[in-house]
Scaffold this motif. Structure first.
Motif, mmCIF file in Angstrom:
data_model
loop_
_atom_site.group_PDB
_atom_site.id
_atom_site.type_symbol
_atom_site.label_atom_id
_atom_site.label_comp_id
_atom_site.label_asym_id
_atom_site.label_seq_id
_atom_site.Cartn_x
_atom_site.Cartn_y
_atom_site.Cartn_z
ATOM 1 N N THR A 116 0.644 -1.227 0.031
ATOM 2 C CA THR A 116 0.059 -0.013 -0.077
ATOM 3 C C THR A 116 0.814 1.254 0.022
ATOM 4 O O THR A 116 0.466 2.398 0.127
ATOM 5 C CB THR A 116 -1.076 -0.022 1.222
ATOM 6 N N GLU A 117 2.068 1.294 -0.050
ATOM 7 C CA GLU A 117 3.016 2.290 -0.175
ATOM 8 C C GLU A 117 4.129 1.823 -1.144
ATOM 9 O O GLU A 117 5.233 1.727 -0.830
ATOM 10 C CB GLU A 117 3.621 2.750 1.223
ATOM 11 N N LEU A 118 3.867 1.891 -2.430
ATOM 12 C CA LEU A 118 4.878 1.466 -3.514
ATOM 13 C C LEU A 118 5.826 2.656 -3.583
ATOM 14 O O LEU A 118 5.512 3.692 -3.798
ATOM 15 C CB LEU A 118 4.305 1.150 -4.755
ATOM 16 N N PRO A 119 7.189 2.236 -3.832
ATOM 17 C CA PRO A 119 8.115 3.346 -3.609
ATOM 18 C C PRO A 119 8.273 3.754 -5.279
ATOM 19 O O PRO A 119 9.590 3.793 -5.859
ATOM 20 C CB PRO A 119 9.296 2.600 -3.407
ATOM 21 N N LEU A 120 7.205 4.365 -5.804
ATOM 22 C CA LEU A 120 7.225 4.854 -6.945
ATOM 23 C C LEU A 120 6.349 6.168 -7.204
ATOM 24 O O LEU A 120 5.467 6.399 -6.287
ATOM 25 C CB LEU A 120 6.274 3.919 -7.873
ATOM 26 N N ALA A 121 6.632 7.072 -8.194
ATOM 27 C CA ALA A 121 6.036 8.215 -8.398
ATOM 28 C C ALA A 121 4.646 7.820 -9.112
ATOM 29 O O ALA A 121 4.350 6.710 -9.834
ATOM 30 C CB ALA A 121 6.840 9.085 -9.396
ATOM 31 N N ASP A 122 3.674 9.065 -9.026
ATOM 32 C CA ASP A 122 2.492 8.505 -9.604
ATOM 33 C C ASP A 122 2.471 8.774 -11.106
ATOM 34 O O ASP A 122 3.340 9.355 -11.454
ATOM 35 C CB ASP A 122 1.327 10.201 -9.087
ATOM 36 N N GLY A 123 1.761 7.806 -11.592
ATOM 37 C CA GLY A 123 1.520 7.474 -13.097
ATOM 38 C C GLY A 123 2.758 7.157 -13.847
ATOM 39 O O GLY A 123 2.873 7.524 -15.022
ATOM 40 N N CYS A 124 3.517 6.232 -13.313
ATOM 41 C CA CYS A 124 4.945 6.128 -13.774
ATOM 42 C C CYS A 124 4.762 4.772 -14.594
ATOM 43 O O CYS A 124 5.893 4.201 -15.039
ATOM 44 C CB CYS A 124 5.959 6.133 -12.584
ATOM 45 N N ARG A 126 -6.006 0.509 -4.782
ATOM 46 C CA ARG A 126 -5.840 2.120 -4.879
ATOM 47 C C ARG A 126 -4.426 2.490 -4.923
ATOM 48 O O ARG A 126 -4.198 3.311 -5.772
ATOM 49 C CB ARG A 126 -6.570 2.637 -3.601
ATOM 50 N N GLU A 127 -3.717 1.654 -4.494
ATOM 51 C CA GLU A 127 -1.916 2.094 -4.449
ATOM 52 C C GLU A 127 -1.739 1.896 -6.049
ATOM 53 O O GLU A 127 -0.839 2.590 -6.658
ATOM 54 C CB GLU A 127 -1.260 1.530 -3.503
ATOM 55 N N ILE A 128 -2.208 0.717 -6.692
ATOM 56 C CA ILE A 128 -1.667 0.464 -8.113
ATOM 57 C C ILE A 128 -2.529 1.378 -9.015
ATOM 58 O O ILE A 128 -1.690 1.701 -9.806
ATOM 59 C CB ILE A 128 -2.374 -1.150 -8.339
ATOM 60 N N TRP A 129 -3.689 1.942 -8.484
ATOM 61 C CA TRP A 129 -4.383 2.999 -9.340
ATOM 62 C C TRP A 129 -3.322 4.171 -9.285
ATOM 63 O O TRP A 129 -3.211 4.875 -10.349
ATOM 64 C CB TRP A 129 -5.454 3.375 -8.706
ATOM 65 N N ARG A 130 -2.664 4.509 -8.266
ATOM 66 C CA ARG A 130 -1.944 5.703 -8.036
ATOM 67 C C ARG A 130 -0.813 5.668 -9.165
ATOM 68 O O ARG A 130 -0.291 6.854 -9.914
ATOM 69 C CB ARG A 130 -1.487 5.850 -6.549
ATOM 70 N N VAL A 131 -0.057 4.661 -9.190
ATOM 71 C CA VAL A 131 1.212 4.362 -9.869
ATOM 72 C C VAL A 131 1.024 4.042 -11.466
ATOM 73 O O VAL A 131 1.927 4.127 -11.996
ATOM 74 C CB VAL A 131 2.126 3.298 -9.374
ATOM 75 N N LEU A 132 -0.277 3.713 -11.645
ATOM 76 C CA LEU A 132 -0.675 3.695 -13.229
ATOM 77 C C LEU A 132 -0.594 4.859 -13.954
ATOM 78 O O LEU A 132 -1.413 5.991 -13.271
ATOM 79 C CB LEU A 132 -1.747 2.767 -13.211
ATOM 80 N N ALA A 133 -0.256 5.007 -15.192
ATOM 81 C CA ALA A 133 -0.387 6.240 -15.754
ATOM 82 C C ALA A 133 -1.947 6.198 -16.332
ATOM 83 O O ALA A 133 -2.581 4.940 -16.489
ATOM 84 C CB ALA A 133 0.676 6.322 -17.132
ATOM 85 N N PRO A 134 -2.358 7.371 -16.942
ATOM 86 C CA PRO A 134 -3.744 7.525 -17.523
ATOM 87 C C PRO A 134 -3.889 6.214 -18.634
ATOM 88 O O PRO A 134 -3.037 6.479 -19.477
ATOM 89 C CB PRO A 134 -4.133 8.586 -18.066
ATOM 90 N N GLY A 135 -4.659 5.673 -18.546
ATOM 91 C CA GLY A 135 -4.755 4.532 -19.994
ATOM 92 C C GLY A 135 -4.071 3.167 -19.532
ATOM 93 O O GLY A 135 -4.225 2.105 -20.037
ATOM 94 N N GLY A 136 -3.397 3.196 -18.418
ATOM 95 C CA GLY A 136 -2.805 2.120 -17.950
ATOM 96 C C GLY A 136 -3.717 0.878 -17.429
ATOM 97 O O GLY A 136 -5.045 1.242 -17.069
ATOM 98 N N THR A 137 -3.043 -0.304 -17.390
ATOM 99 C CA THR A 137 -4.180 -1.523 -16.897
ATOM 100 C C THR A 137 -3.340 -2.353 -16.157
ATOM 101 O O THR A 137 -2.216 -2.412 -15.903
ATOM 102 C CB THR A 137 -4.550 -2.209 -17.954
ATOM 103 N N VAL A 138 -4.188 -3.057 -15.120
ATOM 104 C CA VAL A 138 -3.676 -3.843 -14.232
ATOM 105 C C VAL A 138 -4.338 -5.402 -14.301
ATOM 106 O O VAL A 138 -5.459 -5.615 -15.139
ATOM 107 C CB VAL A 138 -4.125 -3.610 -12.851
ATOM 108 N N MET A 139 -3.649 -6.511 -14.252
ATOM 109 C CA MET A 139 -4.030 -7.675 -14.545
ATOM 110 C C MET A 139 -3.896 -8.582 -13.294
ATOM 111 O O MET A 139 -2.878 -8.570 -12.764
ATOM 112 C CB MET A 139 -3.276 -8.461 -15.770
ATOM 113 N N LEU A 140 -4.948 -8.938 -12.946
ATOM 114 C CA LEU A 140 -5.074 -9.688 -11.613
ATOM 115 C C LEU A 140 -5.280 -11.076 -11.749
ATOM 116 O O LEU A 140 -6.157 -11.428 -12.655
ATOM 117 C CB LEU A 140 -6.253 -8.953 -10.991
ATOM 118 N N VAL A 141 -4.610 -11.977 -11.207
ATOM 119 C CA VAL A 141 -4.888 -13.157 -11.212
ATOM 120 C C VAL A 141 -5.079 -13.587 -9.767
ATOM 121 O O VAL A 141 -4.498 -13.566 -8.847
ATOM 122 C CB VAL A 141 -3.434 -14.033 -11.450
#
Length: 250
Positions: A87-95, A116-131
């Motif tokens: 919940t605290e990824l060491p990444l900038a927003d939208g990277c 929500r943390e994954i949402w933060r680090v994804l760029a607009p139009g980015g996608t997450v794949m959940l298994v």
């Protein structure tokens, strides 16, 4: 109790784990068939699957939750794995452009905060794949595999979870139709069994594989109209002294 990274590594080195990994990887690759120039991260125990993208993506990193532990990855080349708080990824927003999450949500303290943390680090139009393990599948009931550990999900549960985290599901598929009891020669027929079972047994697959896109704008909730207090109008009443006075009335 969360699975240790060593337990996960050991599972994927067994015959069953090798076959399971190949079946899941085939579904992932079918959806993400070309990630050239993309920035990709895996969260959870995703390293076995991230190898698919190392030769084409601009950057690939692997993050393991602190409760799980981390192994050196990749075997060759600069180290690209780290231990993190999910919940605290060491990444900038939208990277990031793509995030692969596997062996993650079912053991997270808060699946919603993790998404929500994954949402933060994804760029607009980015996608997450959940298994994620399927609540109705046999794999979620077997302690012999990592998918039997933690909380399994139904499709409606995952859909609500993604929407609460401002993701929109864009593609659903399943994998691991074969029972986890398959061993030896039976595992050689696993790909054929998967293709056959997918036609009839989709609700009972071992894992859900869902791709969801990041919603950039937060939906607006329509609120019900508030009740308005009635207005009071003055009413003329005779005063005790015979003079006209004012009083509040309805």
């Amino acid at each position: 109790m969360s699975l240790d990274v060593v337990d996960l590594r050991d599972f994927y080195s067994t015959s069953l784990g090798i076959v399971a990994g190949r079946l899941i990887a085939t579904k992932i690759r079918a959806r993400w068939n070309d990630l050239s120039g993309q920035r990709v991260a895996g969260i959870g125990f995703a390293a076995p699957y991230l190898t698919l993208f190392r030769d084409e993506a601009e950057r690939v990193v692997s993050f393991n939750p602190s409760t799980q532990g981390v192994l050196e990855w990749p075997e060759n080349g600069p180290l690209a794995a780290a231990l993190v708080e999910e919940t605290e990824l060491p990444l900038a927003d939208g990277c990031l452009d793509r995030v692969l999450a596997i062996h993650l949500l079912e053991e997270a303290d808060s699946a919603l905060d993790t998404l929500r943390e994954i949402w933060r680090v994804l760029a607009p139009g980015g996608t997450v794949m959940l298994v994620a393990p399927n609540r109705r599948g046999v794999w979620a009931r077997s302690d012999a595999t990592p998918f039997g550990n933690g909380r399994p999900f139904s499709r409606p549960q995952l859909t609500r979870l993604l929407r609460d985290a401002l993701f929109s599901p864009v593609n659903w598929t399943e994998a691991l139709y074969l029972p986890p009891m398959f061993h030896g020669w039976a595992l050689r027929s696993a790909p054929a069994y998967e293709r056959f079972a997918a036609r009839f047994a989709s609700p009972f697959a071992g894992v859900h594989i869902v791709e969801a896109s990041k919603q950039v704008f937060r939906p607006i909730t329509v609120r019900a109209k508030r009740a308005v207090a009635p207005k009071f109008t003055p009413v003329l009443l005779p005063s005790p002294a015979g003079r006209i006075g004012h009083a509040a009335g309805g």
